[in-house]
Write an enzyme that holds these catalytic residues in place. Structure first.
Site, PDB file in Angstrom:
ATOM      1  N   HIS A 260      17.791 -36.712  -6.160  1.00 14.63           N
ATOM      2  CA  HIS A 260      16.973 -37.017  -4.971  1.00 14.63           C
ATOM      3  C   HIS A 260      15.528 -36.597  -5.161  1.00 14.63           C
ATOM      4  CE1 HIS A 260      20.514 -38.214  -2.737  1.00 14.63           C
ATOM      5  NE2 HIS A 260      21.122 -37.170  -3.284  1.00 14.63           N
TER       6      HIS A 260
ATOM      7  N   CYS B 216       0.843  -1.196   0.000  1.00 14.65           N
ATOM      8  CA  CYS B 216       0.000   0.000   0.000  1.00 14.65           C
ATOM      9  C   CYS B 216       0.883   1.254   0.000  1.00 14.65           C
ATOM     10  CB  CYS B 216      -0.933   0.101   1.188  1.00 14.65           C
ATOM     11  SG  CYS B 216      -2.115  -1.223   1.291  1.00 14.65           S
TER      12      CYS B 216
ATOM     13  N   GLY C  59      -0.868  -1.066   6.392  1.00 19.05           N
ATOM     14  CA  GLY C  59      -0.559  -1.918   7.537  1.00 19.05           C
ATOM     15  C   GLY C  59      -1.734  -2.818   7.846  1.00 19.05           C
TER      16      GLY C  59
ATOM     17  N   TRP D 246      -2.827  -2.616  -1.706  1.00 13.68           N
ATOM     18  CA  TRP D 246      -2.507  -4.041  -1.844  1.00 13.68           C
ATOM     19  C   TRP D 246      -3.355  -4.717  -0.783  1.00 13.68           C
ATOM     20  CZ3 TRP D 246      -0.532  -8.092   1.052  1.00 13.68           C
ATOM     21  CH2 TRP D 246      -0.050  -9.190   0.339  1.00 13.68           C
TER      22      TRP D 246
ATOM     23  N   LYS E 258       5.978  -4.544  -3.613  1.00 13.66           N
ATOM     24  CA  LYS E 258       7.424  -4.385  -3.483  1.00 13.66           C
ATOM     25  C   LYS E 258       7.924  -4.603  -2.058  1.00 13.66           C
ATOM     26  CE  LYS E 258      11.488  -3.172  -4.998  1.00 13.66           C
ATOM     27  NZ  LYS E 258      12.160  -4.311  -5.654  1.00 13.66           N
TER      28      LYS E 258
HETATM   29  C1  F6R Z   1      11.841 -10.855  -5.248  1.00  8.96           C
HETATM   30  C2  F6R Z   1      11.721  -9.815  -4.242  1.00  8.96           C
HETATM   31  C3  F6R Z   1      11.380 -10.220  -2.852  1.00  8.96           C
HETATM   32  C4  F6R Z   1      12.192  -9.383  -1.854  1.00  8.96           C
HETATM   33  C5  F6R Z   1      11.732  -9.680  -0.432  1.00  8.96           C
HETATM   34  C6  F6R Z   1      12.552  -8.941   0.600  1.00  8.96           C
HETATM   35  O1  F6R Z   1      12.189 -10.327  -6.481  1.00  8.96           O
HETATM   36  O2  F6R Z   1      11.862  -8.660  -4.514  1.00  8.96           O
HETATM   37  O3  F6R Z   1      11.573 -11.574  -2.650  1.00  8.96           O
HETATM   38  O4  F6R Z   1      13.546  -9.675  -2.010  1.00  8.96           O
HETATM   39  O5  F6R Z   1      10.389  -9.319  -0.297  1.00  8.96           O
HETATM   40  O6  F6R Z   1      12.419  -7.566   0.454  1.00  8.96           O
HETATM   41  P1  F6R Z   1      13.435  -6.562   1.101  1.00  8.96           P
HETATM   42  O7  F6R Z   1      14.771  -6.798   0.473  1.00  8.96           O
HETATM   43  O8  F6R Z   1      12.893  -5.208   0.805  1.00  8.96           O
HETATM   44  O9  F6R Z   1      13.467  -6.879   2.573  1.00  8.96           O
END
Ligand code: F6R
Length: 611
Positions: free
Chosen positions: A507, A2, A101, A74, A606
Site C-alpha cells: 500500500h 535538563c 521545565g 537540553w 532521555k
Molecule cells: C526511544 C525512547 C523514547 C522513550 C519515550 C518515552 O528509544 O527512549 O521513545 O521510550 O520518550 O519515555 P518514557 O518511557 O520514559 O515515558
C-alpha cells in the site's frame, strides 16, 4: 530533559555537582554550568557542548566551595550558548537559579520585569525566575522563592542559591522531577536518583507545588503558599554500580547486554516454577475490578508505546478484553471516552514523561482505574497511578530505550496471564505453560547476546552501515518489533528508517524498494511466517536487501535473505521480547560504525518532561 544537581556540605560542591551532572547527562547535553557560593560571593563557570568541555573549563578555571548548584541543558527557549546556559542570575548576580521545565507565561513576566527596569542577559524562560526571586527578596530566600513561584505558570524543578546565604539552598518542583538527598551533615538536590546515588540512599521525592529549604543538617518543606508539608524519607536500593558503564563502551551496550537478568528481575516474585499463578499485588486492582473491566486503555510515548502495542496484542488474544492503544500526546488532546470499568495502563521507563502524566490525569478525572508499568521507583507516573507494576530493570541511562522495552513487554505478559485467568478466559494449564515460556526467556536472550558477534560483523557491511534509509517489516506480534527496530536505528544512527506492518507494504512502501534499500524482515516461526516469506519474495523481486530475523533451525530463509539474525525457538506471542535484542544490537553496531554517539544522540534527551 535538563539535569539539576545541588550540594551543601563539607565536600567541594563542584566535585559533587560535576559527578552528579555526569550521571544526568542523558537528560540533556547541549551546555552546562555551575554556580558556587564561596567567601561571600557567587562564582560561576559555564560551557557550551557536552560535559567533558565543562570538565576542561573547570580544570582551567578551578572553582570550589561548600554550596553550589549545577545544570546540564537540553535547550527549549534560546539556542544552546553560554549566555543561555544555566545557572541564570538576577541583575546584581547575587541569586543563581537552575531550572528544568518550561515557564509558560515567561514572555508576560519578562515584559513586566523589563517595564520595572530589569535587563535580561539571555533568551531563556528561566532567567525570569531569577529576576522574580530578586524582586521579592528582602533577606529571606525561602520566602522570596515561594512568592516568586506564585507568579509562575508552567513546569519547573529549580535549585536556587544566594550569595548572602552560604548555609542554604532552596529547591522547588511543579511538574518536573526533583529529589532531595540527605547525608550526614550534607544534603543534595537532583533531577533523578543516579545523580546522588554515590553519596546517599536517603531520598525525599518533592511533590508538585512544594518548596524545600535545605541546610546541612536540616530541611523544611512547604507549599508555595507557605503551608507546612511532611514527606517521607525513602531509602533507594539501587546499586551504585548500576549507574556506571562497568567496562562497556556505552551505557546502551551495557543495558542491551543486561537484558537476560532484567527479564529475570521483572519476573522475580511474580511467577514461580511450576505455578500457574501471577502475583501483581502492587497493581492495586481487585479481582472484582479485573472481572468487571470492559475496556483497557494503554497510553505511552515512543518505545514505551511500542511495548504497549505488544501488550494490546497479548491482552486481546488471551484475556479477550478490548484494548485501546493511544499515544499519550494524542490521548490528552482528543476528548477520550472513558466508559465505566475502564482500566488505564500507562507505560513509562522514566515515569516523568509529561504527556503520559497528563493522560493519566484525564483518565482518572473520568473515572478510570490507573495501574501503570513503570521502571523508576517513586516517579510521578507511579505516584499518580492507583497502582503500579515496577519493571525492576534498574536505571536506564542510554538515551535509546532497550532493557526498559523488553521488561515492559514482559510486564504486559504477566498482566495478561493474570487478567485472563481471573476472568476465566484462560485455563490453568495454559497459564502454567505460558509462565514456563516466560521463565525460559532470560536464557534465550542470553543465547542471542552470546552470539552478537555475527550481528556486529554484519553491521560493518557498507550496504547497511552506509545506507540512506531502511525499512522494517513485521506482522502480528512482531509489527511492534518492526516499529521499535526502526526507531532504534533512526535515533542513534540517523539513518532514516520506517517500521511498517508487512501487510501494508504493497500500500505504499514497496515503492521505496531498490537495490540500495535494506529491508529488515521479522520472519520468526509462527502463524504469519508464510505471509512474511511472501513479502520477502516481493522485496527480492525488486532487488531489495533482505535482512531477516528468523528462528534457529530455519536454514531455508538464507536462500531469500542477504543476511539472517537468529533467535531461539519460543512461544510466538512472546517472540517480540527476543526479536528486540538483535534489532537493538544491529542499531547499536551500525551507529557506532558510523561514528555516532549512541548514548547521547543528536537532539534527544532521555526523559521528555515537557511537551
Ligand atoms: C526511544 C525512547 C523514547 C522513550 C519515550 C518515552 O528509544 O527512549 O521513545 O521510550 O520518550 O519515555 P518514557 O518511557 O520514559 O515515558
Amino acid at each position: 530533559m535538563c539535569g539539576i544537581v545541588g550540594y551543601i556540605g563539607e565536600k567541594n560542591c563542584v566535585e559533587v555537582i560535576m559527578a552528579g551532572l555526569h550521571r544526568l547527562e542523558y537528560r540533556g547535553y547541549d551546555s552546562a554550568g555551575v554556580a558556587v557560593v564561596t567567601d561571600g560571593a557567587l562564582k560561576c563557570v559555564k560551557s557550551v557542548g557536552k560535559l567533558k568541555i565543562m570538565d576542561k573549563k573547570l580544570e582551567d578555571n578551578p572553582l570550589s566551595g561548600p554550596l553550589g548548584i549545577g545544570h546540564t541543558r537540553w535547550a527549549t527557549h534560546g539556542a544552546p550558548s553560554e549566555v543561555n546556559s544555566h545557572p541564570h542570575f538576577d541583575m546584581p548576580m547575587e541569586i543563581a537559579v537552575v531550572h528544568n521545565g518550561i515557564i509558560e507565561n515567561y514572555q508576560e513576566l519578562r515584559n513586566e520585569l523589563q517595564k520595572e527596569g530589569v535587563t535580561f542577559r539571555s533568551q531563556t524562560d528561566t532567567e525570569t525566575i531569577a529576576h522574580l526571586v530578586r524582586k521579592y527578596y528582602t533577606g529571606d530566600l525561602f520566602v522570596a522563592v515561594k512568592r516568586a513561584l506564585q507568579d509562575v505558570e508552567g513546569a519547573y524543578a529549580i535549585g536556587v542559591v544566594c550569595k548572602d546565604h552560604p548555609d542554604l539552598m532552596v529547591a522547588a518542583r511543579h511538574g518536573s522531577p526533583l529529589i532531595v538527598g540527605l547525608g550526614e551533615g550534607e544534603a543534595f538536590i537532583g533531577s533523578d536518583v543516579p545523580a546522588i546515588m554515590k553519596y546517599t540512599r536517603k531520598v525525599i521525592y518533592i511533590d508538585n507545588g512544594q518548596v524545600c529549604e535545605i541546610k546541612r543538617n536540616s530541611y523544611k518543606i512547604e507549599d508555595i503558599q507557605g503551608n507546612p508539608v511532611q514527606l517521607e524519607v525513602k531509602t533507594v536500593d539501587w546499586d551504585d554500580a548500576a549507574a556506571e558503564k562497568e567496562g562497556y563502551p556505552h551505557f546502551m551496550l551495557k543495558e542491551i547486554n543486561q537484558q537476560a537478568n532484567v527479564i529475570r528481575n521483572t519476573l522475580r516474585g511474580r511467577v514461580h516454577e511450576g505455578s500457574e499463578e501471577v502475583n501483581l499485588p502492587d497493581m492495586n486492582i481487585s479481582l472484582e475490578e479485573l472481572r468487571a473491566c470492559q475496556k483497557i486503555v494503554i497510553v505511552a510515548c515512543g518505545t514505551a508505546w511500542h511495548a504497549g502495542m505488544v501488550g494490546k496484542y497479548l491482552i486481546e488474544k488471551f484475556a479477550k478484553v478490548p484494548v485501546e492503544l493511544d499515544l499519550a500526546s494524542e490521548y490528552r488532546y482528543r476528548d477520550p471516552i472513558v466508559p465505566p470499568n475502564t482500566i488505564m495502563i500507562p507505560v513509562s521507563q522514566s515515569g516523568e514523561t509529561a504527556d503520559t502524566l497528563e493522560a493519566i490525569r484525564i483518565a482518572k478525572s473520568r473515572g478510570a482505574q490507573v495501574a501503570s508499568i513503570v521502571n523508576t521507583v517513586g516517579s510521578s507516573v507511579a505516584r499518580e497511578s492507583h497502582g503500579v507494576v515496577y519493571q525492576h530493570a534498574g536505571p536506564e541511562i542510554g538515551v535509546a530505550s532497550t532493557k526498559a522495552y523488553t521488561s515492559q513487554c514482559t510486564a504486559f505478559a504477566l498482566f495478561t496471564i493474570w487478567l485472563a485467568e481471573t476472568r476465566g478466559a484462560m485455563e490453568k494449564a495454559q497459564a502454567k505453560e505460558m509462565i514456563a515460556s516466560l521463565r525460559e526467556l532470560p536464557d534465550k536472550i542470553q543465547w542471542i547476546l552470546d552470539n552478537q558477534d555475527d550481528i556486529k560483523r554484519c553491521a560493518e557491511d557498507p550496504k547497511y552501515r552506509d545506507a540512506q534509509s531502511a525499512l522494517y517489516l513485521g506482522r502480528g506480534y512482531n509489527f511492534p518489533s518492526a516499529l521499535e527496530g526502526a526507531l532504534k536505528l533512526k535515533e542513534i544512527s540517523y539513518i532514516h528508517a520506517e517500521g511498517y506492518a508487512a501487510g501494508e507494504m504493497k500500500h505504499g512502501p514497496i515503492a521505496l524498494v531498490t537495490d540500495e534499500l535494506p529491508v529488515v524482515c521479522v520472519a520468526t516461526d509462527g502463524d504469519v511466517y508464510d505471509k512474511m516469506v511472501s513479502n520477502i519474495q516481493e522485496i527480492r523481486a525488486r532487488r531489495g536487501i533482505v535482512l531477516s530475523v528468523a528462528t534457529v533451525g530455519n536454514e531455508g530463509i538464507k536462500a531469500h535473505s542477504a543476511d539472517v539474525f537468529y533467535i531461539p525457538e519460543c512461544f510466538e506471542p512472546f517472540s517480540p521480547i527476543l526479536v528486540a535484542v538483535p534489532l537493538q544490537l544491529f542499531a547499536y553496531y551500525v551507529a557506532t560504525n558510523r561514528g555516532c554517539d549512541v548514548d547521547q544522540p543528536r537532539n534527544l534527551a532521555k526523559s521528555v518532561t515537557v511537551e
